[in-house]
Design an enzyme around this catalytic site. Structure first.
Site, PDB file in Angstrom:
ATOM      1  N   LYS A 199     -89.079   9.402 -31.159  1.00 35.80           N
ATOM      2  CA  LYS A 199     -88.963   8.122 -30.465  1.00 35.80           C
ATOM      3  C   LYS A 199     -90.247   7.806 -29.693  1.00 35.80           C
ATOM      4  CE  LYS A 199     -86.955  10.036 -26.236  1.00 35.80           C
ATOM      5  NZ  LYS A 199     -85.934   9.870 -25.201  1.00 35.80           N
ATOM      6  N   ARG A 248     -75.740   7.889 -17.593  1.00 44.27           N
ATOM      7  CA  ARG A 248     -76.594   6.967 -18.327  1.00 44.27           C
ATOM      8  C   ARG A 248     -75.723   6.347 -19.405  1.00 44.27           C
ATOM      9  NH1 ARG A 248     -82.314   9.143 -20.674  1.00 44.27           N
ATOM     10  NH2 ARG A 248     -80.913  10.039 -22.218  1.00 44.27           N
ATOM     11  N   TYR A 288    -115.721   0.780  -9.319  1.00 42.28           N
ATOM     12  CA  TYR A 288    -115.017  -0.149  -8.444  1.00 42.28           C
ATOM     13  C   TYR A 288    -114.675   0.509  -7.107  1.00 42.28           C
ATOM     14  CZ  TYR A 288    -114.207  -3.445 -12.289  1.00 42.28           C
ATOM     15  OH  TYR A 288    -114.362  -4.350 -13.303  1.00 42.28           O
ATOM     16  N   MET A 328    -110.339  -0.389 -16.482  1.00 46.23           N
ATOM     17  CA  MET A 328    -109.362  -0.773 -17.482  1.00 46.23           C
ATOM     18  C   MET A 328    -109.719  -0.218 -18.859  1.00 46.23           C
ATOM     19  SD  MET A 328    -107.982  -4.575 -18.528  1.00 46.23           S
ATOM     20  CE  MET A 328    -107.426  -4.938 -16.856  1.00 46.23           C
TER      21      MET A 328
END
Length: 376
Positions: free
Chosen positions: A35, A131, A268, A316
């Protein structure tokens, strides 16, 4: 060219599956849980390797993953473990006798039972995870209702809440007892040939009584330990399952190098300031690509078998590295984000320790569009 590549070791996958095969014995089936893009390893690539290495079934979270697999693997049995939103609108996609669908409500069973061919239904039981699943306290009432309505039921399953988190396993044993009682309750109502399953990686390693008809192995399929507590528990229980082999290597390349004077700020927020002449490399991977920003100023990558410290804040799409001590490093050199270089290694567990998370999250976050390249 992509800014980085993910390499998958066929031999590591085969080794890890073989360890579990030896552990669980010939009667218990092995489900390779792939998954969430195979925990970041690549859905289709991992499925192919796992099936070749002897997995019996594939386990996914959602219908979308199952459909993607079905296009490539027309006959493999796929266990869909998560809930399926908008089930009524998606029934046509589930008309597949080799789909095993976990359900948590009778209403879901009634809808799926109308399909032809009918997928195999596995009832999820909530034994303490809070759950998905029917409450175990309602097993008697629901077993009676399912029998009276003659709804098809092929399997029954639960999931442990805390096996990976403790070396004391009383809660897991409580859940296992509740699950066995639920199995017995359903047997009294005529459901005597159900496929029973509850064990993921940690519980499959630790508890022989939890292996039942199949195990659902996720994190350890990829050569990663569920937790340090799992290792400690095995040691305390004097059990040796063997060593897992990490199957993933994540690499990028140096794209820029510059020399900085003492007193120069990096990145940054100017969170790093050089104290000496510094040779700095820039690699084209940042938090968009899946590198945790909390590695800023204290994580490492590997270049030419040496650790290169991350300087400044991770951007990023870029990260800066100190290569002052690696004079031969040049633009285009490989940079290992996860994996080995020479005698050095940086693991998903290292990243997890440095950022206060778990190895599952580290690998699952790797950008899915990067090529997954299978190696022997």
């Amino acid at each position: 060219m992509q800014s980085s590549r993910v390499y998958l070791s066929r031999s590591a996958f085969s080794h890890n599956i073989a360890l579990f095969r030896k552990l669980i014995g010939p009667k218990t089936k092995f489900t390779a849980v792939i998954k969430s893009n195979a925990y970041g390893h690549g859905l289709l690539a991992t499925a192919s390797i796992a099936m070749d290495a002897g997995a019996d079934y594939l386990g996914v979270n959602c219908l979308e993953e199952a459909v993607s697999l079905r296009r490539v693997f027309p006959k493999v049995t796929i266990l869909i473990m998560g809930s399926i939103p908008n089930l009524k609108e998606r029934l046509g996609e589930l008309a597949d006798e080799n789909f095993w669908v976990m359900v948590s409500r009778i209403e879901e069973m009634e809808l799926l039972a109308k399909l032809s061919p009918t997928p195999k239904l596995h009832l999820k039981v909530d034994t303490g995870m809070s759950r998905l699943g029917i409450p175990f306290q309602q097993a008697e009432v629901l077993a009676k209702e399912i029998a009276e309505k003659k709804l098809p039921l092929s399997g029954i399953a639960t999931h442990f809440a805390s096996t990976e988190d403790f070396t004391e396993h009383s809660y897991s044993m409580l859940q296992l007892g509740r699950f066995q009682e639920t199995i017995d309750t359903f047997a009294k109502h005529g459901f005597i040939d159900l496929i029973c399953h509850c064990a993921s990686s940690a519980s499959a390693m630790l508890f022989s009584e939890a292996r039942m008809d199949l195990v659902r192995v996720g994190i350890s399929l990829y050569g990663l330990w569920p937790s340090l507590e799992t290792k400690l528990s095995l040691s305390l229980m004097k059990k040796d399952v063997g060593m897992l082999k990490p199957a993933l290597t994540w690499k990028t390349q140096i794209q820029h190098i510059q020399n900085l004077n003492p007193g120069t700020f990096v990145g940054y927020g100017s969170t790093f300031k050089t104290t000496h002449e510094t040779r700095l490399a820039v690699v084209p991977v940042g938090y968009y690509e899946g590198l945790d920003r909390k590695l800023s100023n204290h994580g490492y990558m590997l270049i030419r078998g040496e650790r290169a410290k991350i300087l400044g804040r991770i951007c990023m799409n870029m990260t800066m590295l100190d290569i002052t001590h690696i004079p031969d490093a040049k633009i285009g050199d490989d940079v290992v984000i996860l994996g080995k270089s020479g005698d050095e290694m940086i693991s998903a567990d290292d990243h997890a320790t440095w950022t206060g998370t778990i190895n599952y999250e580290v690998v699952t976050k790797i950008l899915g569009s990067f090529p997954r390249i299978i190696e022997d």
